[in-house]
Scaffold this motif. Structure first.
Motif, PDB file in Angstrom:
ATOM      1  N   ALA A  88       0.827  -1.211   0.000  1.00 28.06           N
ATOM      2  CA  ALA A  88       0.000   0.000   0.000  1.00 28.06           C
ATOM      3  C   ALA A  88       0.861   1.260   0.000  1.00 28.06           C
ATOM      4  O   ALA A  88       1.879   1.324   0.692  1.00 28.06           O
ATOM      5  CB  ALA A  88      -0.924   0.002   1.216  1.00 28.06           C
ATOM      6  N   PRO A  89       0.459   2.298  -0.750  1.00 34.28           N
ATOM      7  CA  PRO A  89       1.175   3.582  -0.699  1.00 34.28           C
ATOM      8  C   PRO A  89       1.153   4.154   0.717  1.00 34.28           C
ATOM      9  O   PRO A  89       0.166   4.029   1.441  1.00 34.28           O
ATOM     10  CB  PRO A  89       0.362   4.463  -1.658  1.00 34.28           C
ATOM     11  CG  PRO A  89      -0.375   3.514  -2.552  1.00 34.28           C
ATOM     12  CD  PRO A  89      -0.669   2.308  -1.699  1.00 34.28           C
ATOM     13  N   GLY A  90       2.263   4.770   1.100  1.00 34.81           N
ATOM     14  CA  GLY A  90       2.344   5.390   2.413  1.00 34.81           C
ATOM     15  C   GLY A  90       2.787   4.455   3.520  1.00 34.81           C
ATOM     16  O   GLY A  90       2.973   4.902   4.656  1.00 34.81           O
ATOM     17  N   TRP A  91       2.970   3.187   3.194  1.00 37.70           N
ATOM     18  CA  TRP A  91       3.430   2.209   4.182  1.00 37.70           C
ATOM     19  C   TRP A  91       4.849   1.769   3.845  1.00 37.70           C
ATOM     20  O   TRP A  91       5.180   1.556   2.673  1.00 37.70           O
ATOM     21  CB  TRP A  91       2.501   0.998   4.216  1.00 37.70           C
ATOM     22  CG  TRP A  91       1.195   1.289   4.899  1.00 37.70           C
ATOM     23  CD1 TRP A  91       0.156   2.010   4.405  1.00 37.70           C
ATOM     24  CD2 TRP A  91       0.819   0.872   6.213  1.00 37.70           C
ATOM     25  NE1 TRP A  91      -0.859   2.076   5.327  1.00 37.70           N
ATOM     26  CE2 TRP A  91      -0.484   1.384   6.454  1.00 37.70           C
ATOM     27  CE3 TRP A  91       1.433   0.116   7.213  1.00 37.70           C
ATOM     28  CZ2 TRP A  91      -1.169   1.168   7.643  1.00 37.70           C
ATOM     29  CZ3 TRP A  91       0.749  -0.102   8.398  1.00 37.70           C
ATOM     30  CH2 TRP A  91      -0.530   0.423   8.611  1.00 37.70           C
ATOM     31  N   THR A  92       5.664   1.625   4.862  1.00 38.22           N
ATOM     32  CA  THR A  92       7.031   1.132   4.699  1.00 38.22           C
ATOM     33  C   THR A  92       7.053  -0.366   4.941  1.00 38.22           C
ATOM     34  O   THR A  92       6.503  -0.850   5.933  1.00 38.22           O
ATOM     35  CB  THR A  92       7.981   1.830   5.693  1.00 38.22           C
ATOM     36  OG1 THR A  92       8.000   3.225   5.399  1.00 38.22           O
ATOM     37  CG2 THR A  92       9.398   1.266   5.599  1.00 38.22           C
ATOM     38  N   TYR A  93       7.665  -1.087   4.029  1.00 37.80           N
ATOM     39  CA  TYR A  93       7.749  -2.542   4.160  1.00 37.80           C
ATOM     40  C   TYR A  93       8.756  -2.882   5.252  1.00 37.80           C
ATOM     41  O   TYR A  93       9.913  -2.452   5.213  1.00 37.80           O
ATOM     42  CB  TYR A  93       8.175  -3.135   2.823  1.00 37.80           C
ATOM     43  CG  TYR A  93       7.993  -4.629   2.699  1.00 37.80           C
ATOM     44  CD1 TYR A  93       6.747  -5.219   2.906  1.00 37.80           C
ATOM     45  CD2 TYR A  93       9.060  -5.447   2.345  1.00 37.80           C
ATOM     46  CE1 TYR A  93       6.572  -6.587   2.768  1.00 37.80           C
ATOM     47  CE2 TYR A  93       8.892  -6.815   2.194  1.00 37.80           C
ATOM     48  CZ  TYR A  93       7.648  -7.368   2.418  1.00 37.80           C
ATOM     49  OH  TYR A  93       7.481  -8.730   2.271  1.00 37.80           O
ATOM     50  N   GLY A  94       8.317  -3.649   6.250  1.00 35.88           N
ATOM     51  CA  GLY A  94       9.121  -3.885   7.441  1.00 35.88           C
ATOM     52  C   GLY A  94      10.191  -4.942   7.301  1.00 35.88           C
ATOM     53  O   GLY A  94      10.294  -5.845   8.137  1.00 35.88           O
ATOM     54  N   PHE A  95      11.002  -4.806   6.274  1.00 35.96           N
ATOM     55  CA  PHE A  95      12.149  -5.703   6.054  1.00 35.96           C
ATOM     56  C   PHE A  95      13.372  -4.792   5.983  1.00 35.96           C
ATOM     57  O   PHE A  95      13.824  -4.434   4.897  1.00 35.96           O
ATOM     58  CB  PHE A  95      11.961  -6.472   4.751  1.00 35.96           C
ATOM     59  CG  PHE A  95      12.741  -7.755   4.644  1.00 35.96           C
ATOM     60  CD1 PHE A  95      14.016  -7.875   5.179  1.00 35.96           C
ATOM     61  CD2 PHE A  95      12.202  -8.861   3.995  1.00 35.96           C
ATOM     62  CE1 PHE A  95      14.737  -9.053   5.079  1.00 35.96           C
ATOM     63  CE2 PHE A  95      12.902 -10.051   3.880  1.00 35.96           C
ATOM     64  CZ  PHE A  95      14.177 -10.143   4.425  1.00 35.96           C
ATOM     65  N   PRO A  96      13.900  -4.384   7.138  1.00 36.39           N
ATOM     66  CA  PRO A  96      14.937  -3.341   7.148  1.00 36.39           C
ATOM     67  C   PRO A  96      16.177  -3.701   6.341  1.00 36.39           C
ATOM     68  O   PRO A  96      16.847  -2.796   5.806  1.00 36.39           O
ATOM     69  CB  PRO A  96      15.256  -3.173   8.638  1.00 36.39           C
ATOM     70  CG  PRO A  96      14.677  -4.362   9.328  1.00 36.39           C
ATOM     71  CD  PRO A  96      13.532  -4.820   8.491  1.00 36.39           C
ATOM     72  N   GLU A  97      16.492  -4.971   6.245  1.00 34.28           N
ATOM     73  CA  GLU A  97      17.654  -5.367   5.456  1.00 34.28           C
ATOM     74  C   GLU A  97      17.460  -5.034   3.978  1.00 34.28           C
ATOM     75  O   GLU A  97      18.444  -4.797   3.260  1.00 34.28           O
ATOM     76  CB  GLU A  97      17.918  -6.873   5.599  1.00 34.28           C
ATOM     77  CG  GLU A  97      18.305  -7.314   7.000  1.00 34.28           C
ATOM     78  CD  GLU A  97      17.105  -7.640   7.884  1.00 34.28           C
ATOM     79  OE1 GLU A  97      17.316  -8.154   8.998  1.00 34.28           O
ATOM     80  OE2 GLU A  97      15.951  -7.391   7.465  1.00 34.28           O
TER      81      GLU A  97
END
Length: 308
Positions: A88-97
């Protein structure tokens, strides 16, 4: 001062494990709704807006409803464990690597990756990004998971019927993880995804077979391994094996872990490669990933409280 955390859906498999992990940590104060108040809309709305961080462990529609309850000026930062916001736009994908630690650390809305996509993307995304694998290849993914990934209903089914050894599903294609794999993998096509559940509570193996001799522009196994090793160098969570064993095992008795181990197996002539990711579907595949993101968002060490 401790940051306040509200886990909405704390009675589910992922929520229970997140609460269990956060409870002894002095950096966080859990906001808890007891009994029927967990389902009371007004009580949930108050907790969602009072918390510094809200972690949503809910079905997709319920997660969307929870986000809608959060007032724009509340300052609540969200980690969502459903599939609702992963592309979704505006969301950061929580895979920091993959997306960058700073991106997660400063995000107001973080979508927790799915367990199967975590293994697939850890293997494929860096290699496509580096140009060592083609973005337009029709990739296939073969994977097995412990039954805890299916929630309470599947856990009960496996534990009540002790004769189930393997459960294949998603046979009609169109699995909800496909868009996540394509978008965050930088791919032109959805992969052909073959998921299955095995008679183990937790654990996961994800395989991506590569017929290198048929793939135009693909690098050799040594280059693939070197790229993965360099990409994850210094990560406290993701490891790349420098020598691969003769077999890989998932043990039904394995304890929880937040590690993600990657392997590159090559045929003697180099014509074929099998990429493998081993992880805990409740660790880096769910609650461990949420805590990793929470650590970064709270300005803490990335690996704090993780099972490494």
């Amino acid at each position: 001062m401790a940051a306040t955390v509200f886990v909405d859906g704390a009675a589910g498999t992922t929520g229970l494990e997140i609460v269990e992990r956060l409870a002894p940590r002095p950096e966080f104060e859990l906001l808890v709704l007891e009994g029927d108040r967990r389902k009371d809309a007004a009580a949930r709305a108050h907790a969602l807006n009072a918390a510094d961080f809200a972690i949503l462990c809910l079905p997709d529609d319920a997660a969307r409803e929870a986000v809608a309850l959060i007032q724009p000026d509340s300052g609540t930062r969200v980690i969502d464990a459903s599939t609702a916001f992963r592309t979704a736009p505006g969301w950061t994908y929580g895979f920091p690597e993959l997306v960058g630690r700073d991106q997660v650390a400063t995000a107001a809305r973080v979508s927790n990756p799915g367990c199967y996509p975590t293994g697939f993307l850890a293997l494929v995304a860096p290699l496509v990004r580096a140009g060592l694998l083609p973005a337009d290849w029709p990739y296939t993914v073969n994977a097995v998971s412990g039954y805890s990934g299916g929630g309470k209903a599947l856990i009960e089914r496996f534990e009540d019927d002790g004769d189930i050894a393997w459960r294949g599903y998603g046979l009609a294609m169109g699995h909800k993880h496909l868009g996540e794999m394509r978008v965050h993998g930088g791919l032109r096509h959805d992969p052909v995804f073959s998921p299955a559940v095995i008679a183990a509570h937790r654990g996961m193996a994800v395989e991506v077979p590569l017929p290198l001799s048929a793939m135009s522009g693909a690098a050799d196994a040594a280059a693939l391994r070197a790229e993965l090793a360099g990409f994850y160098a210094g990560s406290p969570v993701v490891m790349v094996a420098d020598a691969d064993p003769a077999e890989l095992l998932l043990r039904a008795s394995a304890a929880g872990s937040d590690r993600l181990m990657l392997h590159v197996f090559a045929s003697p002539d180099g014509a074929q490669v099998r990429l493998f990711a081993l992880l805990d579907n409740l660790g880096k595949g769910a609650s461990g990933a949420a805590i990793q993101s929470l650590n970064l968002m709270a300005g803490l060490q990335e690996g704090a409280g993780l099972r490494l």
